[in-house]
Design a protein around this motif. Structure first.
Motif, short mmCIF file in Angstrom:
data_model
loop_
_atom_site.label_atom_id
_atom_site.label_comp_id
_atom_site.label_asym_id
_atom_site.label_seq_id
_atom_site.Cartn_x
_atom_site.Cartn_y
_atom_site.Cartn_z
N PRO A 49 -67.67 -0.37 27.64
CA PRO A 49 -66.83 -1.15 28.57
C PRO A 49 -66.72 -2.62 28.17
N LEU A 50 -67.83 -3.20 27.69
CA LEU A 50 -67.78 -4.60 27.24
C LEU A 50 -66.90 -4.74 26.00
N LEU A 51 -67.07 -3.86 25.04
CA LEU A 51 -66.24 -3.93 23.83
C LEU A 51 -64.77 -3.72 24.16
N ASP A 52 -64.48 -2.83 25.11
CA ASP A 52 -63.08 -2.63 25.54
C ASP A 52 -62.50 -3.94 26.08
N ALA A 53 -63.28 -4.63 26.91
CA ALA A 53 -62.81 -5.90 27.50
C ALA A 53 -62.64 -6.96 26.43
N ILE A 54 -63.58 -7.05 25.50
CA ILE A 54 -63.50 -8.04 24.43
C ILE A 54 -62.27 -7.80 23.56
N ILE A 55 -62.06 -6.56 23.17
CA ILE A 55 -60.92 -6.22 22.30
C ILE A 55 -59.60 -6.49 23.03
N LYS A 56 -59.54 -6.14 24.30
CA LYS A 56 -58.30 -6.36 25.06
C LYS A 56 -58.01 -7.85 25.25
N LEU A 57 -59.04 -8.62 25.60
CA LEU A 57 -58.84 -10.04 25.86
C LEU A 57 -58.64 -10.85 24.58
N SER A 58 -59.11 -10.31 23.46
CA SER A 58 -59.01 -11.07 22.21
C SER A 58 -57.57 -11.29 21.78
N GLY A 59 -56.65 -10.53 22.36
CA GLY A 59 -55.24 -10.75 22.05
C GLY A 59 -54.64 -11.94 22.78
N LYS A 60 -55.39 -12.50 23.74
CA LYS A 60 -54.90 -13.63 24.52
C LYS A 60 -55.35 -14.95 23.90
N LYS A 61 -54.66 -16.02 24.24
CA LYS A 61 -54.98 -17.33 23.73
C LYS A 61 -56.34 -17.81 24.26
N ASP A 62 -57.11 -18.45 23.40
CA ASP A 62 -58.41 -19.06 23.76
C ASP A 62 -59.42 -18.04 24.29
N HIS A 63 -59.41 -16.83 23.73
CA HIS A 63 -60.36 -15.81 24.15
C HIS A 63 -61.19 -15.28 22.98
N ALA A 64 -61.42 -16.08 21.98
CA ALA A 64 -62.19 -15.65 20.81
C ALA A 64 -63.68 -15.59 21.17
N VAL A 65 -64.39 -14.60 20.64
CA VAL A 65 -65.82 -14.44 20.91
C VAL A 65 -66.56 -14.10 19.61
#
Length: 363
Positions: A49-65
């Protein structure tokens, strides 16, 4: 505020119960079936679930982790959920995810064998390269163990920066929300992390953790271990909540460009505070832990690194921090087996391994 979010993913390889009568007869040191079962349960509860959220949000601006994966975690992930390897690789290539270096087995080798420490790092680098076609430039050591000596070694292994625990005593009156430099001839940029605020973040108190407006022009490094989170954590909501306070998620590499400092972080001898607040004594303080470290050191001294490759592969996971933590008599909730039983299994395994080493030398 610039915020470096670092997520640590580990998978444990627990010891088999190994008795005195198994010495010289069995070489099955690890309970792989139990390890795989635990991984699958934890993966579905927390990691995926965490990886799903990271991968989904990584497409948005200023969401790099930034992510750290132990070697055994990646072995399990690539075996059971290979799609996540390819999805993460895509985001690494696009500059939205940064992968950190570390020890392959989440090892305490830096405390008793710097040669083994370097081998662990090289093995981890090789795995990252093979799976993701990249080379990590920031180093995240086991349980955040850090010292001036380790900084020199890490610098010599071509890392550009490292994560270290923020210890007030050593900050010299400065705040932690900046990049420090290691104390040595060749400076290594250090990003300091504070476990107390990290714990607030994963327990849905993001607004409390980051409410200080004086940090608006500062750098904060949040190090999060999903295993410490509530299994019902909604990671999309949590990450969105952190971001909603006008925090900019940036990669460590970008933080090094945006923030500079001349402050020195001088740590003469090894110390640690991990993302859960456990310090170094939790792993090495009591008599059975100390004896185990000495036994690991003496066994390592008998190994010929280049010729004893199979023996080395069996030895490396024995150095994992969890094996020592399970011997901590003060932390009962984290021990599946009694500390003394863990100690006996470890000592018997090392005795068996030493017999195998001596036979290998004869042949």
């Amino acid at each position: 505020m610039d915020l470096c979010l670092v997520f640590n993913f580990y998978a444990e390889k627990p010891l088999n119960s190994f008795s005195f009568f198994d010495i010289g007869k069995s070489h099955s040191y690890f309970d792989i079936a139990s390890a795989e079962k635990t991984f699958l349960v934890e993966a579905n509860l927390r990691h995926l679930p965490l990886l799903d959220a990271i991968i989904k949000l990584s497409g948005k601006k200023d969401h790099a982790v930034s992510l750290f994966f132990s070697g055994f975690f990646l072995e399990m992930l690539s075996q059971h959920y290979p799609k996540y390897i390819s999805d993460i690789k895509k985001q690494v290539k696009s500059g939205k995810i940064e992968l950190l270096g570390g020890t392959y087995s989440n090892s305490l080798s830096c405390l008793f064998s710097l040669d083994l420490f370097k081998i662990e790092i090289a093995k981890h680098k090789k795995l990252i390269k093979s799976l993701f076609d990249c080379e990590p430039t920031c180093f995240s050591n086991t349980e955040n163990i850090y010292s001036n000596e380790l900084a020199n070694i890490i610098k010599g292994l071509n890392f550009k920066s490292a994560i270290a625990p923020a210890i007030d005593w050593f900050l010299g009156g400065n705040d932690q929300y900046q990049i420090y430099q290691s104390n040595g001839e060749k400076k290594l940029p250090l990003l300091l992390t504070d476990y107390k605020t990290n714990q607030l973040l994963i327990h849905s108190n993001a607004s409390s953790a980051l409410k200080d407006k004086s940090l608006s022009d500062k750098l904060y490094v949040a190090q999060i271990n999903p295993a410490s989170a509530n299994p019902n954590t909604n990671w999309m909501d949590l990450l969105s909540g952190i971001k909603s306070r006008k925090n900019k998620f940036i990669l460590i590499g970008d933080a090094l460009k945006a923030h500079t400092t001349s402050a020195i972080y001088n740590i003469p001898s090894a110390l640690a505070v991990n993302s859960s607040g456990q310090d170094l004594p939790a792993f090495i303080e009591n008599p059975i832990q100390k004896e185990t470290l000495e036994k690991l050191k003496s066994t390592k001294a008998q190994l010929h690194i280049k010729s004893d490759k199979k023996l080395l592969e069996d030895f490396l996971p024995l150095c994992a921090a969890d094996n020592l933590l399970r011997m901590n008599t003060k932390i009962n909730s984290d021990n599946v087996t009694e500390p003394y039983d863990q100690y006996l299994s470890m000592m018997n395994i090392l005795s068996d391994l030493e017999i195998r080493i001596s036979k290998h030398k004869i042949t």
